[in-house]
Design an enzyme around this catalytic site. Structure first.
Site, PDB file in Angstrom:
ATOM      1  N   ASN A  19      -2.013   0.238   6.722  1.00  0.00           N
ATOM      2  CA  ASN A  19      -1.560  -1.038   7.287  1.00  0.00           C
ATOM      3  C   ASN A  19      -0.650  -1.826   6.328  1.00  0.00           C
ATOM      4  O   ASN A  19      -0.568  -3.049   6.414  1.00  0.00           O
ATOM      5  CB  ASN A  19      -2.746  -1.874   7.787  1.00  0.00           C
ATOM      6  CG  ASN A  19      -3.624  -2.402   6.675  1.00  0.00           C
ATOM      7  OD1 ASN A  19      -3.560  -1.923   5.546  1.00  0.00           O
ATOM      8  ND2 ASN A  19      -4.448  -3.389   6.982  1.00  0.00           N
ATOM      9  N   LYS A  25       0.825  -1.210   0.000  1.00  0.00           N
ATOM     10  CA  LYS A  25       0.000   0.000   0.000  1.00  0.00           C
ATOM     11  C   LYS A  25       0.862   1.264   0.000  1.00  0.00           C
ATOM     12  O   LYS A  25       2.076   1.204   0.222  1.00  0.00           O
ATOM     13  CB  LYS A  25      -0.938  -0.044   1.211  1.00  0.00           C
ATOM     14  CG  LYS A  25      -1.933  -1.210   1.177  1.00  0.00           C
ATOM     15  CD  LYS A  25      -2.970  -1.083   2.286  1.00  0.00           C
ATOM     16  CE  LYS A  25      -3.940  -2.246   2.293  1.00  0.00           C
ATOM     17  NZ  LYS A  25      -5.025  -2.043   3.302  1.00  0.00           N
ATOM     18  N   THR A  27      -4.996  -7.482  10.540  1.00  0.00           N
ATOM     19  CA  THR A  27      -5.344  -6.249   9.815  1.00  0.00           C
ATOM     20  C   THR A  27      -4.954  -5.008  10.607  1.00  0.00           C
ATOM     21  O   THR A  27      -4.429  -4.050  10.047  1.00  0.00           O
ATOM     22  CB  THR A  27      -6.866  -6.216   9.551  1.00  0.00           C
ATOM     23  OG1 THR A  27      -7.229  -7.414   8.854  1.00  0.00           O
ATOM     24  CG2 THR A  27      -7.260  -5.022   8.713  1.00  0.00           C
ATOM     25  N   HIS A  37      -2.121  -5.508   1.626  1.00  0.00           N
ATOM     26  CA  HIS A  37      -3.387  -6.230   1.493  1.00  0.00           C
ATOM     27  C   HIS A  37      -3.088  -7.625   0.981  1.00  0.00           C
ATOM     28  O   HIS A  37      -2.169  -7.805   0.177  1.00  0.00           O
ATOM     29  CB  HIS A  37      -4.315  -5.535   0.493  1.00  0.00           C
ATOM     30  CG  HIS A  37      -5.458  -6.410   0.053  1.00  0.00           C
ATOM     31  ND1 HIS A  37      -6.616  -6.529   0.799  1.00  0.00           N
ATOM     32  CD2 HIS A  37      -5.589  -7.256  -0.996  1.00  0.00           C
ATOM     33  CE1 HIS A  37      -7.414  -7.409   0.195  1.00  0.00           C
ATOM     34  NE2 HIS A  37      -6.812  -7.866  -0.898  1.00  0.00           N
ATOM     35  N   GLU A  42      -9.569 -11.231  -7.380  1.00  0.00           N
ATOM     36  CA  GLU A  42      -8.677 -10.069  -7.225  1.00  0.00           C
ATOM     37  C   GLU A  42      -7.553 -10.104  -8.260  1.00  0.00           C
ATOM     38  O   GLU A  42      -7.150  -9.061  -8.775  1.00  0.00           O
ATOM     39  CB  GLU A  42      -8.110 -10.039  -5.804  1.00  0.00           C
ATOM     40  CG  GLU A  42      -9.179  -9.750  -4.757  1.00  0.00           C
ATOM     41  CD  GLU A  42      -8.648  -9.680  -3.345  1.00  0.00           C
ATOM     42  OE1 GLU A  42      -9.449  -9.456  -2.422  1.00  0.00           O
ATOM     43  OE2 GLU A  42      -7.420  -9.834  -3.146  1.00  0.00           O
ATOM     44  N   TYR A  47     -12.438  -2.810  -3.747  1.00  0.00           N
ATOM     45  CA  TYR A  47     -12.954  -2.978  -2.380  1.00  0.00           C
ATOM     46  C   TYR A  47     -14.485  -2.934  -2.327  1.00  0.00           C
ATOM     47  O   TYR A  47     -15.055  -2.616  -1.284  1.00  0.00           O
ATOM     48  CB  TYR A  47     -12.369  -1.906  -1.463  1.00  0.00           C
ATOM     49  CG  TYR A  47     -10.942  -2.171  -1.018  1.00  0.00           C
ATOM     50  CD1 TYR A  47     -10.622  -3.304  -0.272  1.00  0.00           C
ATOM     51  CD2 TYR A  47      -9.921  -1.275  -1.301  1.00  0.00           C
ATOM     52  CE1 TYR A  47      -9.323  -3.546   0.160  1.00  0.00           C
ATOM     53  CE2 TYR A  47      -8.614  -1.504  -0.878  1.00  0.00           C
ATOM     54  CZ  TYR A  47      -8.326  -2.642  -0.136  1.00  0.00           C
ATOM     55  OH  TYR A  47      -7.042  -2.865   0.305  1.00  0.00           O
TER      56      TYR A  47
HETATM   57  P1  CMP Z   1      -7.320  -4.780   3.637  1.00  0.00           P
HETATM   58  O1  CMP Z   1      -6.827  -6.140   3.881  1.00  0.00           O
HETATM   59  O2  CMP Z   1      -6.705  -4.041   2.505  1.00  0.00           O
HETATM   60  O3  CMP Z   1      -8.909  -4.833   3.424  1.00  0.00           O
HETATM   61  C1  CMP Z   1      -9.747  -3.727   3.713  1.00  0.00           C
HETATM   62  C2  CMP Z   1      -9.035  -2.629   4.462  1.00  0.00           C
HETATM   63  O4  CMP Z   1      -9.869  -1.728   5.134  1.00  0.00           O
HETATM   64  C3  CMP Z   1      -8.169  -3.225   5.551  1.00  0.00           C
HETATM   65  O5  CMP Z   1      -7.065  -3.906   4.961  1.00  0.00           O
HETATM   66  C4  CMP Z   1      -7.860  -1.994   6.388  1.00  0.00           C
HETATM   67  O6  CMP Z   1      -6.715  -1.305   5.920  1.00  0.00           O
HETATM   68  C5  CMP Z   1      -9.090  -1.105   6.169  1.00  0.00           C
HETATM   69  N1  CMP Z   1      -9.896  -0.949   7.387  1.00  0.00           N
HETATM   70  C6  CMP Z   1     -10.118   0.180   8.055  1.00  0.00           C
HETATM   71  N2  CMP Z   1     -10.910  -0.026   9.112  1.00  0.00           N
HETATM   72  C7  CMP Z   1     -11.207  -1.344   9.127  1.00  0.00           C
HETATM   73  C8  CMP Z   1     -11.988  -2.189   9.994  1.00  0.00           C
HETATM   74  N3  CMP Z   1     -12.627  -1.708  11.061  1.00  0.00           N
HETATM   75  N4  CMP Z   1     -12.047  -3.519   9.702  1.00  0.00           N
HETATM   76  C9  CMP Z   1     -11.419  -4.032   8.614  1.00  0.00           C
HETATM   77  N5  CMP Z   1     -10.675  -3.273   7.759  1.00  0.00           N
HETATM   78  C10 CMP Z   1     -10.563  -1.948   8.023  1.00  0.00           C
END
Ligand code: CMP
Length: 140
Positions: A113, A10, A92, A116, A127, A50
């Site tokens: 974070n 990311k 996550t 992904h 995906e 997403y």
């Molecule tokens: P990712 O695995 O990319 O999938 C969705 C993304 O939403 C997740 O990583 C996080 O970076 C973001 N996100 C933000 N808030 C939340 C939450 N409460 N639960 C899950 N994903 C979240």
């Protein structure tokens, strides 16, 4: 079984200049990079990718973040690739991620974070198809 999974490094991790360190972890775990592309996602790209999270409160922040800078997108292939990759990433929320995982080491917040990864084999197929035409995946 040999699987494929989609990985996105990311904008936060690209900005920190740790693409190579993250790639080393993939390689160290036996995951082979069989497709890769750096790109700046459009809002439409990020919203489509997403789409499953469209109704969640964090959706707009997620899309804003994913278009804030370039991302590095790759397909990883190997034994149990989906789970192996999730183990490397950690939880996550980096505050909950185990020591030594990518998110524990490189992520700042649940939004920023670092990475992904697909959460299952079926999601992975969707995906991968979203970002890579089959002819741009080099398994051999
Ligand atoms: P990712 O695995 O990319 O999938 C969705 C993304 O939403 C997740 O990583 C996080 O970076 C973001 N996100 C933000 N808030 C939340 C939450 N409460 N639960 C899950 N994903 C979240």
């Amino acid at each position: 079984a040999i699987e494929r999974t989609l990985s996105i490094i990311k904008p936060d991790a690209v900005a920190k200049n740790v693409i190579g360190q993250i790639y080393s972890r993939f390689e160290g775990a036996g995951l082979k990079i069989v497709a890769a592309r750096m790109t700046l996602l459009s809002r439409a790209d990020a919203e489509g990718f997403y789409a499953a999270h469209k109704e969640r409160g964090f959706f707009k922040d997620l899309v804003d973040f994913m278009v804030s800078g370039p991302v590095m997108i790759q397909v990883l292939e190997g034994e149990n690739a989906v789970l192996a990759h999730r183990d490397l990433m950690g939880a996550t929320d980096p505050k909950k991620a185990e020591k030594g995982t990518i998110r524990a080491d490189f992520a700042d917040s649940i939004d920023a974070n670092a990475v992904h990864g697909s959460d299952g084999v079926e999601a992975a197929a969707n995906e991968i198809a979203y970002f890579f035409p089959a002819l741009n995946v080099y398994s051999r």
